[in-house]
Design a protein around this motif. Structure first.
Motif, PDB file in Angstrom:
ATOM      1  N   ASP A 142       0.779  -1.242   0.000  1.00 34.55           N
ATOM      2  CA  ASP A 142       0.000   0.000   0.000  1.00 34.55           C
ATOM      3  C   ASP A 142       0.809   1.289   0.000  1.00 34.55           C
ATOM      4  OD1 ASP A 142      -2.489  -1.408   0.049  1.00 34.55           O
ATOM      5  OD2 ASP A 142      -2.056  -1.880   2.143  1.00 34.55           O
ATOM      6  N   VAL A 145       4.355   7.029   3.015  1.00 29.49           N
ATOM      7  CA  VAL A 145       4.534   8.467   2.813  1.00 29.49           C
ATOM      8  C   VAL A 145       6.019   8.821   2.668  1.00 29.49           C
ATOM      9  CG1 VAL A 145       4.319  10.728   3.951  1.00 29.49           C
ATOM     10  CG2 VAL A 145       2.374   9.135   3.921  1.00 29.49           C
ATOM     11  N   TYR A 146       6.888   8.062   3.334  1.00 28.42           N
ATOM     12  CA  TYR A 146       8.282   8.495   3.453  1.00 28.42           C
ATOM     13  C   TYR A 146       9.269   7.822   2.502  1.00 28.42           C
ATOM     14  CZ  TYR A 146       6.750  10.720   7.768  1.00 28.42           C
ATOM     15  OH  TYR A 146       6.102  11.513   8.672  1.00 28.42           O
ATOM     16  N   GLN A 198       3.292   7.745  18.005  1.00 27.48           N
ATOM     17  CA  GLN A 198       3.192   7.760  16.545  1.00 27.48           C
ATOM     18  C   GLN A 198       4.600   7.705  15.948  1.00 27.48           C
ATOM     19  OE1 GLN A 198       0.547   7.706  14.567  1.00 27.48           O
ATOM     20  NE2 GLN A 198       1.512   8.177  12.610  1.00 27.48           N
ATOM     21  N   GLY A 202      10.646  10.780  10.630  1.00 33.35           N
ATOM     22  CA  GLY A 202      11.694  11.743  10.309  1.00 33.35           C
ATOM     23  C   GLY A 202      13.042  11.367  10.907  1.00 33.35           C
ATOM     24  N   ARG A 205      17.046   7.133   8.942  1.00 32.21           N
ATOM     25  CA  ARG A 205      18.279   7.494   8.210  1.00 32.21           C
ATOM     26  C   ARG A 205      19.070   8.593   8.918  1.00 32.21           C
ATOM     27  NH1 ARG A 205      16.593   9.145   2.433  1.00 32.21           N
ATOM     28  NH2 ARG A 205      14.834  10.061   3.558  1.00 32.21           N
ATOM     29  N   TYR A 284     -17.006  -3.816  11.543  1.00 29.52           N
ATOM     30  CA  TYR A 284     -16.504  -2.871  10.550  1.00 29.52           C
ATOM     31  C   TYR A 284     -17.490  -2.615   9.421  1.00 29.52           C
ATOM     32  CZ  TYR A 284     -12.065  -2.470  12.794  1.00 29.52           C
ATOM     33  OH  TYR A 284     -11.103  -2.179  13.701  1.00 29.52           O
ATOM     34  N   ALA A 288     -10.567  -0.791   5.647  1.00 32.25           N
ATOM     35  CA  ALA A 288      -9.645   0.236   5.168  1.00 32.25           C
ATOM     36  C   ALA A 288      -9.100  -0.107   3.787  1.00 32.25           C
ATOM     37  CB  ALA A 288      -8.496   0.401   6.167  1.00 32.25           C
ATOM     38  N   LYS A 290      -6.223  -0.890   3.224  1.00 34.51           N
ATOM     39  CA  LYS A 290      -4.827  -0.429   3.235  1.00 34.51           C
ATOM     40  C   LYS A 290      -4.248  -0.688   4.619  1.00 34.51           C
ATOM     41  CE  LYS A 290      -5.370   2.067  -0.692  1.00 34.51           C
ATOM     42  NZ  LYS A 290      -4.537   2.020  -1.900  1.00 34.51           N
TER      43      LYS A 290
ATOM     44  N   ASP B 142       2.105  15.465   0.978  1.00 39.55           N
ATOM     45  CA  ASP B 142       2.886  14.235   0.798  1.00 39.55           C
ATOM     46  C   ASP B 142       2.075  12.961   0.674  1.00 39.55           C
ATOM     47  OD1 ASP B 142       5.374  15.647   0.925  1.00 39.55           O
ATOM     48  OD2 ASP B 142       5.032  15.863   3.076  1.00 39.55           O
ATOM     49  N   GLY B 143       0.775  13.087   0.514  1.00 39.46           N
ATOM     50  CA  GLY B 143      -0.039  11.898   0.336  1.00 39.46           C
ATOM     51  C   GLY B 143      -0.294  11.167   1.636  1.00 39.46           C
ATOM     52  N   ASP B 144      -0.951  10.021   1.502  1.00 33.61           N
ATOM     53  CA  ASP B 144      -1.421   9.274   2.669  1.00 33.61           C
ATOM     54  C   ASP B 144      -1.643   7.837   2.227  1.00 33.61           C
ATOM     55  OD1 ASP B 144      -2.676   9.383   5.456  1.00 33.61           O
ATOM     56  OD2 ASP B 144      -4.353   8.586   4.301  1.00 33.61           O
ATOM     57  N   VAL B 145      -1.364   6.896   3.111  1.00 38.42           N
ATOM     58  CA  VAL B 145      -1.550   5.491   2.742  1.00 38.42           C
ATOM     59  C   VAL B 145      -3.040   5.149   2.603  1.00 38.42           C
ATOM     60  CG1 VAL B 145      -1.283   3.109   3.597  1.00 38.42           C
ATOM     61  CG2 VAL B 145       0.651   4.706   3.693  1.00 38.42           C
ATOM     62  N   TYR B 146      -3.875   5.826   3.402  1.00 36.47           N
ATOM     63  CA  TYR B 146      -5.274   5.385   3.526  1.00 36.47           C
ATOM     64  C   TYR B 146      -6.294   6.165   2.703  1.00 36.47           C
ATOM     65  CZ  TYR B 146      -3.592   2.646   7.470  1.00 36.47           C
ATOM     66  OH  TYR B 146      -2.929   1.745   8.245  1.00 36.47           O
ATOM     67  N   ALA B 199      -1.364   5.692  15.036  1.00 37.77           N
ATOM     68  CA  ALA B 199      -2.710   5.980  14.536  1.00 37.77           C
ATOM     69  C   ALA B 199      -3.377   4.730  13.953  1.00 37.77           C
ATOM     70  CB  ALA B 199      -2.628   7.069  13.475  1.00 37.77           C
ATOM     71  N   ARG B 201      -5.617   3.842  11.788  1.00 37.36           N
ATOM     72  CA  ARG B 201      -6.430   4.478  10.734  1.00 37.36           C
ATOM     73  C   ARG B 201      -7.520   3.552  10.185  1.00 37.36           C
ATOM     74  NH1 ARG B 201      -3.960   8.442   7.855  1.00 37.36           N
ATOM     75  NH2 ARG B 201      -5.982   8.586   6.804  1.00 37.36           N
ATOM     76  N   GLY B 202      -7.392   2.253  10.467  1.00 34.71           N
ATOM     77  CA  GLY B 202      -8.456   1.343  10.067  1.00 34.71           C
ATOM     78  C   GLY B 202      -9.778   1.644  10.757  1.00 34.71           C
ATOM     79  N   ALA B 288      13.656  14.386   6.081  1.00 30.98           N
ATOM     80  CA  ALA B 288      12.711  13.415   5.527  1.00 30.98           C
ATOM     81  C   ALA B 288      12.109  13.922   4.217  1.00 30.98           C
ATOM     82  CB  ALA B 288      11.605  13.135   6.534  1.00 30.98           C
ATOM     83  N   LYS B 290       9.224  14.749   3.862  1.00 35.65           N
ATOM     84  CA  LYS B 290       7.829  14.291   3.860  1.00 35.65           C
ATOM     85  C   LYS B 290       7.299  14.386   5.283  1.00 35.65           C
ATOM     86  CE  LYS B 290       8.205  12.284  -0.356  1.00 35.65           C
ATOM     87  NZ  LYS B 290       7.360  12.477  -1.508  1.00 35.65           N
ATOM     88  N   ILE B 291       5.982  14.411   5.397  1.00 34.37           N
ATOM     89  CA  ILE B 291       5.378  14.310   6.733  1.00 34.37           C
ATOM     90  C   ILE B 291       4.010  13.648   6.582  1.00 34.37           C
ATOM     91  CG2 ILE B 291       4.241  16.586   6.695  1.00 34.37           C
ATOM     92  CD1 ILE B 291       6.037  15.154   9.765  1.00 34.37           C
ATOM     93  N   ASP B 292       3.691  12.759   7.505  1.00 39.00           N
ATOM     94  CA  ASP B 292       2.373  12.134   7.452  1.00 39.00           C
ATOM     95  C   ASP B 292       1.420  12.845   8.412  1.00 39.00           C
ATOM     96  OD1 ASP B 292       3.910  10.646   9.600  1.00 39.00           O
ATOM     97  OD2 ASP B 292       1.915   9.811   9.905  1.00 39.00           O
ATOM     98  N   CYS B 294      -0.676  12.186  10.787  1.00 41.69           N
ATOM     99  CA  CYS B 294      -0.750  11.983  12.240  1.00 41.69           C
ATOM    100  C   CYS B 294       0.560  12.281  12.964  1.00 41.69           C
ATOM    101  CB  CYS B 294      -1.237  10.568  12.540  1.00 41.69           C
ATOM    102  SG  CYS B 294      -2.969  10.313  12.103  1.00 41.69           S
ATOM    103  N   SER B 295       1.596  12.663  12.226  1.00 40.79           N
ATOM    104  CA  SER B 295       2.841  13.091  12.881  1.00 40.79           C
ATOM    105  C   SER B 295       2.857  14.586  13.149  1.00 40.79           C
ATOM    106  CB  SER B 295       4.051  12.715  12.018  1.00 40.79           C
ATOM    107  OG  SER B 295       4.260  11.322  12.057  1.00 40.79           O
TER     108      SER B 295
END
Lengths: 303, 303
Positions: A142, A145-146, A198, A202, A205, A284, A288, A290, B142-146, B199, B201-202, B288, B290-292, B294-295
């Motif tokens: 799925d 983000v990073y 969470q 960041g 690496r 549910y 999701a 994902k 930066d988008g989102d997995v869900y 998070a 997220r489900g 990074a 990027k940032i998601d 919930c961070s």
């Protein structure tokens, strides 16, 4: 009705197949684990298994020498010389980290700082490693983000960048990292932290990852948060004393922690990931479809 | 060297511009907040601000009536009738949720279950709402997995699906949700939970979100985890008694919590997000980029 939210995971506790078939279309994680085969579990190599004894119980940490071999070796040296015995958890920052190290370093009187003995004082960073096709690689479907690719390798949550040919363990809940100063070579494993909130991706690496907590997370995550900036305890009495840290390999076989970890290249782990992506139990409304890397816990079980 | 990892955020504590200029290229979050203008902060509407008094202190929760109006109204009714006073935190599940409700519902003797009074026993789910272009919308890059789109709206972390025209508050750290039974209409606000880990997220689009903890999270996140399945406390003495829950609007002005929340459509919030995406202080080797969702914590400050 008066115990709402309970059934959210209650379906996962029911192990009767007949009832399960009535209430959801796909097996729950609990059912999947119950159906797993013995060979899908592994015992961590005793040379990589740390047993940290706190007043509240034992925290078990699996080192990751395939990702950070120099840090694993230095930590083993520190442990074998009983470096951590009598040190303390000095910092708990909400939604971030619990850190343990030599509390004397935080006190005015620095005369009692414990020497590192035979361990190295500085190490190369080891933030990432070259992707090794010989290591297990269980990709997730799925995205992330990073990083371009994420998945599991040898039980650890890992990100990869095919463009650079590098991979690294990510900062998920329970990841144990090597604290350091600004100098990237200043980390040596004498100060470690565990992620308790969470995933702070960041950090990926930018810090060496020593391993992962495989049992006892609640002994690190439920501690009082420190009142000082970054969660440092201001009152020495708040610090949690580390009674001892031992390498399982150094214990007589009968005294080693008896714990197994589900193999992340097993069929049961793949089914667990799919069950988390698409929950089909009656609670549910919308699966999701994902799952993100750090929402997948790698199961362990004590014998 | 003996206080490693400390400098990871120490740069954020230094407010001297000269030193700051020497150690990093971009302002730290701490510096950005220090430079913010008064009008970039808002006081939550007293009609949406809950003050939950626990033995350890106060937890402040901002309701989200633009997303879950029927739940906000029902919770206000419960609070005004002092429904929550004397109830308890009954469940703390590591890396998941802290839940509070009527403990009598968990005991053998259900004769002492507290009546809901003037509040409704069932409510429409309110899991998602139609996207309203009149509401603030601060998208993340930066988008989102869900979800197809994520960002902030009125201080809350929100996901959107343009294909369906729906939006919803996401289950991030500190999100307060409405516990329920399997029936989607069974939630009424008398049992609530706060997210205390990665998070989940489900849960999004499967539970109504009542609001968000804006102060006092550590009073919920640092509690001992319950030993029973799903983190329920088995010993009644482990439960944390709720001394009272009050709506700020029902308190005399002088007794209302004095708290401000940074506006998520402010220039300073945009700079904070960018600073989290790309940390340029000396500690970081690789930003990074990027940032998601919930961070990103939404800052609040007490007056």
């Amino acid at each position: 009705m008066r115990r709402p939210f309970l059934l959210l995971m209650l379906a996962g506790l029911l192990s009767l197949p007949a009832l399960a078939a009535e209430t959801h279309d796909t097996p729950t994680p609990k059912e999947l684990l119950a159906q797993s085969r013995p060979q899908e579990w592994r015992r961590p190599d005793p040379a990589n298994l740390l047993d940290m004894k706190l007043p509240g119980g034992h925290v078990l940490i699996e080192l990751a020498p395939d990702f950070t071999p120099l840090h694993a070796a230095n930590i083993r040296t520190l442990v074998r010389e009983h470096y951590f015995d009598g040190l303390a958890i000095v910092r708990v920052q909400d939604n971030f980290v619990t850190q343990w190290d030599d509390p004397a370093a935080d006190d005015e009187d620095k005369a009692h700082i414990k020497p590192l003995g035979g361990a190295k004082k500085t190490l190369p960073p080891e933030y990432t490693r070259a992707i090794d096709p010989r290591l297990e690689w269980t990709p997730l479907p799925d995205g992330d983000v990073y990083a371009p690719e994420v998945g599991f390798s040898e039980g650890f949550p890992v990100a990869r960048d095919p463009a650079t040919g590098r991979e690294w363990i990510t900062h998920c809940y329970g990841t144990v990292g090597v604290a350091r100063d600004v100098d990237p070579h200043s980390g040596n494993g004498s100060a470690l932290y565990a992620i308790i909130g969470q995933a702070p991706r960041g950090l990926d690496r930018n810090l060496a990852v020593a391993g992962r907590v495989i049992d006892g997370m609640e002994l690190l995550s439920a501690l009082p948060r420190g009142p000082a900036p970054m969660g440092f305890y201001t009152d020495k009495a708040q610090r949690v004393r580390i009674e001892s840290v031992r390498l399982a390999a150094d214990l007589p076989p009968a005294e080693r922690p008896r714990i197994e970890v589900l193999r992340t290249d097993s069929a049961t782990f793949a089914k667990l990931v799919e069950a988390k992506r698409n929950r089909h139990d009656a609670f549910y409304t919308v699966p999701a479809g994902k799952i993100d890397l750090c929402s997948i816990g790698v199961p362990s079980r004590k014998e």
